[in-house]
Design an enzyme around this catalytic site. Sequence first.
Site, PDB file in Angstrom:
ATOM      1  N   GLU A 151       0.836  -1.207   0.000  1.00  0.00           N
ATOM      2  CA  GLU A 151       0.000   0.000   0.000  1.00  0.00           C
ATOM      3  C   GLU A 151       0.872   1.258   0.000  1.00  0.00           C
ATOM      4  O   GLU A 151       0.855   2.054   0.953  1.00  0.00           O
ATOM      5  CB  GLU A 151      -0.959   0.003   1.186  1.00  0.00           C
ATOM      6  CG  GLU A 151      -2.001  -1.093   1.096  1.00  0.00           C
ATOM      7  CD  GLU A 151      -3.144  -0.941   2.086  1.00  0.00           C
ATOM      8  OE1 GLU A 151      -2.974  -0.229   3.096  1.00  0.00           O
ATOM      9  OE2 GLU A 151      -4.209  -1.516   1.846  1.00  0.00           O
ATOM     10  N   GLU A 308      -6.428  -7.906  -0.451  1.00  0.00           N
ATOM     11  CA  GLU A 308      -6.775  -7.913   0.975  1.00  0.00           C
ATOM     12  C   GLU A 308      -8.245  -7.571   1.132  1.00  0.00           C
ATOM     13  O   GLU A 308      -8.771  -6.715   0.396  1.00  0.00           O
ATOM     14  CB  GLU A 308      -5.995  -6.844   1.745  1.00  0.00           C
ATOM     15  CG  GLU A 308      -4.541  -7.111   1.968  1.00  0.00           C
ATOM     16  CD  GLU A 308      -3.901  -5.967   2.758  1.00  0.00           C
ATOM     17  OE1 GLU A 308      -4.601  -5.320   3.563  1.00  0.00           O
ATOM     18  OE2 GLU A 308      -2.712  -5.716   2.548  1.00  0.00           O
TER      19      GLU A 308
END
Length: 683
Positions: A151, A308
């Site tokens: 991320e 995710e």
Amino acid sequence: MLLPSLPSALAYGGDYNPEQWPESVWPEDARLMREAGVNLVSVGIFAWSRIQPTPKTWDFAWLDRVMDLLHAHGVRVCLATATASPPAWLARLHPDSLPVTADGVTLHIGSRQQFSPSSPDYRRHATALVRRLAKRYARHPALAAWHVGNEFACHMNECHGPHSTRAFRVWLKTKYKTLAALNAAWGTAFWSQLYGDWEEIHTPRRAPYASNPAQQLDFKRFTHEAFFDLYKLERTLLKAAAPDVPVTTNLMGFFKPLDYHAWAREMDFAAWDSYPDPALPDEGRHWAAVGHDLTRSLKPGLPFILMESATSAVNWRAFNRPKPAGLMRLQSLQAVARGADGVMFFQWRASLSGAEKFHSAMVAHVDPERSRIHSQVRALGAELRRLAPVVGSVVHARVAIVMDWAAWWALELEARPTKLDYMATLHAVHRAFYAQNHAVDFVHPEADLSRYVLVVAPVLYLLTPAGAANLSAFAQNGGTLVATYATGIVDADERVVPGGYPGLLRDTFGVWVEEWVPLDDRFANSFRLLGKGGAKLACREWSEFVHVEDAEVLATFTADLTAGGPALTRRRVGSGRALYLAAGLDVPGWDALASFLAAEAGVSPVLAVPTEVEVSERVSADGTRHLFVLNHRHKPVSVPLGARRGVDLLTGRPAARTLTLGPLGAAVVALPPAGQSDKKPGR
Ligand code: GLA
């Protein structure tokens, strides 16, 4: 195929952090994974300090054992480069590697992501780490893909420290060559901002009042590139060691700091992390859908991976509601329906320590045999195996929404005529088409638009000549082009295109706008769609004084300063048409306009279904259509399939003529290629 080492299975698994556990737990992890149908895990995302506990010591032995164990159990690995969170020693040795905010505050160690993207020391150490990892595991049989960082820019998304300041100057010199060019582009004649020396230029730190908008926009471009360079650096090292192993990173959907159109070009497949809020079921299901659609659109014609998601509650909202039984399954199937070839979670086993120990996981803090969550995890694994025929199939959208990061950055700078929210507007437009089950892609203004019949460009505030020409050509060539207010206002330097808005698209739409009239609760407005029984649409946020030059007026404002003026216009352009919408709309307004535009462009959803039922179609290379029908209601629903005869992949039986879906239920029906007679399956 996204993952050559998983050629005919949807990926299923999650982040696996064995470094947080005694080695005695690992065999149980591997056994439970196999039993749950897990075939892919992301390993080592935050393991840098475990791999390199001091600048001079390396420990890969534990990771070797993890890789071997997973391989022995048939679990593939999406191996992380571990660069997301540097060890404490980096900050001790190089305090200037820490990021600094616009207020001059240094962000310290003890959490994660504490590095400046422009720190040469961070780069040097990250390079050494990735080189070693790549060399050691390039040919490991468990390796399925590389997971670069994590991320990028999630928590720390700009840096004003000394390295960033220096790097920003270098970036500006490369872009402008001379100070004169920079002064012209930034409009520094305004407020005495002329620069006479490169050393006078800084990142846009906290200032007494609004900073120079062009400087801010360049800083956003620079920052995006600083992170992107780190990704590309790692990607290059990985490709050198293992040319055939796919490289990806986990994106975050509509994440403002990074231009994912650019990132996706350098990724072998797109992946993203999706955390819709279970406390807001309606918003949540759309929030996930719009993110799936964006991620899918980033790599046209390719599936993506949901890298995710949460099996139940997260730990980071103020109010963290768990998922009701069935929601995790439905959300996972929704991802597949909209183009995912993999469903993954954060994380495999819930931590006992650290800041995320109260985040749900595939294995909770309890005995898996008695766990509510883990039984759903196993059931989902079994169902995803039955969906193997879907692997590699794609969603064919005929509707597209134009989305551009530079336009987003520019629209939301300080000193706007009135605050506008780019993402909220795009979401509002998308939601209307989504609610009517039209497949929608997101496209860059300069993308190939030939596969679409309807293209909507909401609040495309910044527009380049190439983007404007591409949109006009789409209409010329027979498409239905729609632009809204606040489109085409400035060029790439954040400079107004004079002569009336929408600037370079004035001729295409045959209108020009001189002035805006923002709306709020005190100043209401609406317009009625012309034609018999035309719906009345309430306006929100925005209205405009529109001058028509060469267009048909389809609706006029009913009230306020713009009363009687055009609110919606249409112009024939080549063999297509261009519609201009001069107002913001509320939810019913967008619903009505989406129906009108779909009819105008001649697009219809793949199946007519009751509200709150989501339908999406994926088509395989051989033409087989996979129809996903998802019931978001908490009560049963019947969905007639009409003449369609197919096989329900989840049950393995012929699909009934009318599907009966329980609360949060789903069906995935494989249908013969379009045009082939709907014979009964198996005959
Ligand atoms: C993000 C991160 C993970 C974890 C989860 C928690 O997606 O990538 O490391 O923090 O959030 O929801």
